[in-house]
Structure formats: C-alpha cells, structure tokens
Design an enzyme around this catalytic site. Structure first.
Site, PDB file in Angstrom:
ATOM      1  CG  HIS A   5      48.468  60.887  37.428  1.00 51.65           C
ATOM      2  ND1 HIS A   5      47.759  60.341  36.378  1.00 51.65           N
ATOM      3  CD2 HIS A   5      49.443  59.988  37.707  1.00 51.65           C
ATOM      4  CE1 HIS A   5      48.289  59.173  36.051  1.00 51.65           C
ATOM      5  NE2 HIS A   5      49.319  58.939  36.828  1.00 51.65           N
TER       6      HIS A   5
ATOM      7  CG  ASP B 134      44.040  61.534  41.869  1.00 48.11           C
ATOM      8  OD1 ASP B 134      44.158  60.499  42.552  1.00 48.11           O
ATOM      9  OD2 ASP B 134      44.716  61.746  40.848  1.00 48.11           O
TER      10      ASP B 134
ATOM     11  CD  GLN C  52      50.783  58.021  44.456  1.00 50.23           C
ATOM     12  OE1 GLN C  52      51.359  57.521  45.427  1.00 50.23           O
ATOM     13  NE2 GLN C  52      50.863  57.498  43.252  1.00 50.23           N
TER      14      GLN C  52
ATOM     15  CE  LYS D  55      48.477  54.813  41.559  1.00 52.89           C
ATOM     16  NZ  LYS D  55      49.740  54.595  40.844  1.00 52.89           N
TER      17      LYS D  55
ATOM     18  CB  CYS E  35      51.306  59.964  34.496  1.00 53.24           C
ATOM     19  SG  CYS E  35      51.584  58.388  33.718  1.00 53.24           S
TER      20      CYS E  35
HETATM   21  C1  PLP Z   1      47.911  60.878  41.792  1.00 55.49           C
HETATM   22  C2  PLP Z   1      47.514  59.814  40.822  1.00 55.49           C
HETATM   23  N1  PLP Z   1      46.333  59.904  40.220  1.00 55.49           N
HETATM   24  C3  PLP Z   1      45.916  58.966  39.343  1.00 55.49           C
HETATM   25  C4  PLP Z   1      46.696  57.894  39.045  1.00 55.49           C
HETATM   26  C5  PLP Z   1      46.193  56.874  38.084  1.00 55.49           C
HETATM   27  O1  PLP Z   1      45.964  55.682  38.762  1.00 55.49           O
HETATM   28  P1  PLP Z   1      45.577  54.358  37.958  1.00 55.49           P
HETATM   29  O2  PLP Z   1      46.620  54.178  36.905  1.00 55.49           O
HETATM   30  O3  PLP Z   1      45.598  53.298  39.009  1.00 55.49           O
HETATM   31  O4  PLP Z   1      44.223  54.565  37.382  1.00 55.49           O
HETATM   32  C6  PLP Z   1      47.951  57.764  39.641  1.00 55.49           C
HETATM   33  C7  PLP Z   1      48.849  56.657  39.296  1.00 55.49           C
HETATM   34  O5  PLP Z   1      50.045  56.740  39.426  1.00 55.49           O
HETATM   35  C8  PLP Z   1      48.360  58.754  40.556  1.00 55.49           C
HETATM   36  O6  PLP Z   1      49.542  58.676  41.166  1.00 55.49           O
END
Ligand code: PLP
Length: 419
Positions: free
Chosen positions: A136, A213, A216, A239, A377
């Site tokens: 992401h 990270d 998900q 999430k 993203c």
């Molecule tokens: C794999 C992953 N990393 C990071 C993020 C960023 O999360 P946030 O916007 O809650 O900071 C997301 C959001 O969709 C994501 O799916």
C-alpha cells in the site's frame, strides 16, 4: 456502558450465526437506492457494532476530559479508560508490555512514526530498506521519502502473476546494508496472505528488524506479535470495527526506547528548559499532544466485542465467502480475477474486459452494493498487473452468501449493459 461490560452475541460454537452477528451492526440495516445495503467495502473501513457506539457515547456523555494531566475526577476517569484500552490492545496482540503499544491515528501514522523515529536515526547513505511490490502507498512513500533524504536505496521484493512474493528474491536482497524490512501481512489489493513469520525469521538471520503492516490482517486473524517476533506491527482501528482515528504501532520495547520521538509537544516530555528537553518514558515519549481519546477507547470496546465472538468461526465464514465468491465470479465470461494467490483473505479484486471499474462500482451502487473501484492506494500493483484499476469486493464476518449472489447477478447485468 463501561467497556468491561461490553456484551454481545455469545460465542457461536460450531456454526456461524451470521444473522445474530448482523444484528450487532446497526448500519447494515438500511436501504441504499431503495435496495438493502450490501456492504462489501470492508477492506477500506469496516462497520462499527452497537456496543462500540454505546461505549463512545458513554465516554462523551459522562467521562470526557483530557488525560494524564488532571487531578480531577473526570481526567482520572478518562485516563483510566484510555490506558485500559491500551492494556486491551496488549492482550489482543499478545505484546509483552502495554508500553510497547503506541496509540496512533492508524497504520499510516504508525509507519510514518517508524520512518521518522527509527529510519531517520538509523538509516544512512548507502543503506537499504526492503519493501515488496504489493505494498500500500502507506508502506512505500514514507520509505521513499527517507531514502531520498538519506541517500539510501529502496529495494523491492518482486511478485509472481498470482500475486505472491518471490521469497528467494527476498532473501537475495538481504545484506549488511539492509536496515529494515517493511512488508504487509495481507494485501488490500490482491488479498494475498504473506508468510510474514518465515520472512521475519529470514531477516533476523541477517540482524535486520521487520515492520509488518497489519492493516488488513488484524480484522481477519488472531495476531500474536511475540509468536511472529516482528519488531514493529502497525494497524488501524477503523478496519477492525472501531472508530476512525484509532490505531496502534506495536514495537519491541528496546527498539522503541532507542528511537527518536516522532513529534515534540505536550505529554511526551519529562522536563523542558530552553537549554534542553528530556523525554518521557514509553509509551508517552511517542505520543505527543492530546490523542484521539474517544477513538482509542472505542478501539478497546471493539477488542471487547471481538472477544465475544468465536474468531476461528468468523475466519472460517469469511474464507467460505471468499471461496464461494471466487468460484461464482470466475464462472462469468469476461471477468478476470486479479490476485490468485494460494493463501488469500477476504479480498476479491476483479476486472471486466473493456468496462472501467468505476462503471462497475456505480452500477453496483445503484443496486445497494458497496464495493471499491480504483487503484486501492497500490498503484505499483496495478502497474504489475497492467490494469489502471480494479473493482474490489472485501468481506467481513457479517457478510452473507446471499449478498455474494446479488454481487454476481449485478456484475452479470453490468456486462449485459455494456455489451
Ligand atoms: C495494507 C494497508 N496498509 C495501510 C493502509 C492505510 O491505513 P490507514 O488509512 O488507516 O492509515 C491501508 C488502508 O487501506 C491498507 O489496506
């Protein structure tokens, strides 16, 4: 309602009672465009159960005050609730100590905290940071910024056509210049579950710390940071059935201690003079200013909620939804699934020949079906699969096979409309 009193559907043993679970989520019971809402955008943000809403409003009605600063009753109450949420997080991810759980606004802020606090201190010219080709943007851009600033090099683990990491290539990238590996647990664009435990073990052989990270993965699987042995683990509350503005950066105490603060300000200091400031102990050192108190208390309530359901059954239900949706969508002529890894969680990305995903999303919305259309993203993933965007259905444990049927029927209609 006090957080400790959160009660909900008793653990469903044996069979997943999806209707009973759905009753916990008020937002699901509405019509959109005169059709029952079918919410399949959980990868972007999941819905919030009533008990979490109640906890938030109880805080605002009876406990709201600033934390850590006041001797008065409300401040102490708010502080107890906020720190209580931290202890719930600790148990939830099995951290050794609550001070290893830093409250942040979400995954993005957690990764940026590591970039500023660890990266800017320990990464220098000629050093390397490893990420993967499926990340992401939140786990790409901060490292690019760091590498640009320091004259360091970003290395990228490639993926195959199914959307799986090439692990031999990963090991070949590790060397004495590597200062950090930062990889996602589950891909938001492809659904791939990465073998992060083995990847962490490999990095540690080279003495390299690893950031996971977990945005998900946390909503779909039980996380044990000690078992994973990760050095950092970032996730977002919104999430995982909690309010926006809540999130956690877990870090091993010794590495968090060694880091510089991310932001300077109130609550993160021991002593300030114009000559010198000394910093507070963890976790406060890394939490400057007034935090999102209500949201983090809501995260604690979401963790309480998750403790009332059988998470193994929830995961099995989601797996079956994904299997069923994959089978049905694969049967539609013209539909191509993007992301066909052997191990996947809750994400079904697809494209249809000559139809833009935004058109798919718009027609689905007319039928009350919420999916995501775009690059998620993850533009490098789109480039890897040679598509501008995908349509993505992402499931939670409150979704049903009947909802998948509506998705499939409507996708068939989209193809008819455009043919
Ligand atoms: C794999 C992953 N990393 C990071 C993020 C960023 O999360 P946030 O916007 O809650 O900071 C997301 C959001 O969709 C994501 O799916």
């Amino acid at each position: 309602m006090a957080a400790a009193e959160v009660t909900s559907s008793p653990k469903t043993k044996g069979a997943w009672d999806v209707n009973r679970i759905r009753a916990d989520f008020p937002v699901l019971h509405q019509t959109v465009n005169r059709k029952p809402l079918i919410y399949l955008d959980n990868g972007a943000s999941s819905q919030v159960p009533q008990v979490v809403i109640d906890r938030g409003s109880a805080y605002l009605q009876q406990e709201h005050s600033n934390i850590h600063r006041g001797v008065h009753y409300l401040s102490q109450k708010a502080t107890t609730a906020y720190e209580g949420a931290r202890e719930k997080v600790r148990r939830f991810i099995n951290a050794r100590d609550a001070k290893e759980c830093i409250f942040v606004r979400g995954t993005t802020e957690g990764i940026n905290l590591v970039m500023y606090g660890y990266g800017r201190k320990f990464v220098g010219a000629g050093d390397e940071v490893i990420i993967s080709a499926m990340e992401h943007h939140a786990n790409i851009v901060p490292w690019q910024m760091l590498c640009e600033e320091k004259g360091a090099r970003l290395r990228v683990i490639p993926i195959n056509d199914a959307g799986e990491l090439l692990l031999d290539d990963y090991e070949a990238l590790l060397n004495e210049r590597t200062k950090l590996v930062a990889v996602m647990h589950v891909s938001n664009a492809l659904g791939t579950i990465n073998p992060v435990k083995a990847m962490i073990e490999t990095a540690h052989k080279y003495g390299v710390p690893v950031l996971i990270d977990g945005a998900q993965s946390v909503p779909h699987m039980v996380i044990d940071v000690q078992d994973l042995d990760c050095d950092f683990f970032a996730f977002s509350g919104h999430k995982m059935f909690a309010p926006t503005g809540s999130g956690v950066l877990y870090g091993k105490a010794e590495i968090l201690e060694a880091m510089n603060p991310f932001q300077g300000g109130g609550d993160m200091i021991k002593n300030v003079t114009f000559e010198k400031t000394t910093y507070a102990d963890l976790p406060n050192k890394l939490e400057a200013g007034t935090p999102a108190i209500a949201s983090q208390i809501g995260l604690g309530a979401a963790i309480d909620y998750l403790s009332t359901i059988d998470r193994m059954e929830a995961a099995a239900h989601e797996e079956e939804l994904l299997r069923y949706a994959t089978e049905r969508m694969s049967g539609i002529e013209g539909v191509r699934i993007v992301g066909t890894a052997r191990k996947k969680a809750s994400v079904l990305s697809f494209v249809i020949d000559d139809i833009h995903p935004h058109d798919i999303g718009t027609i689905l919305d007319q039928e009350g079906v919420a999916i995501r259309a775009g690059h998620h993203c993850a533009q490098p993933v789109m480039q890897r699969f040679n598509v501008p965007a995908t349509a993505r259905a992402s499931f939670a444990f409150y979704n049903t096979k009947e909802e998948v049927d509506v998705l499939v029927k409507t996708v068939e209609r989209v193809i008819e409309i455009f043919s």
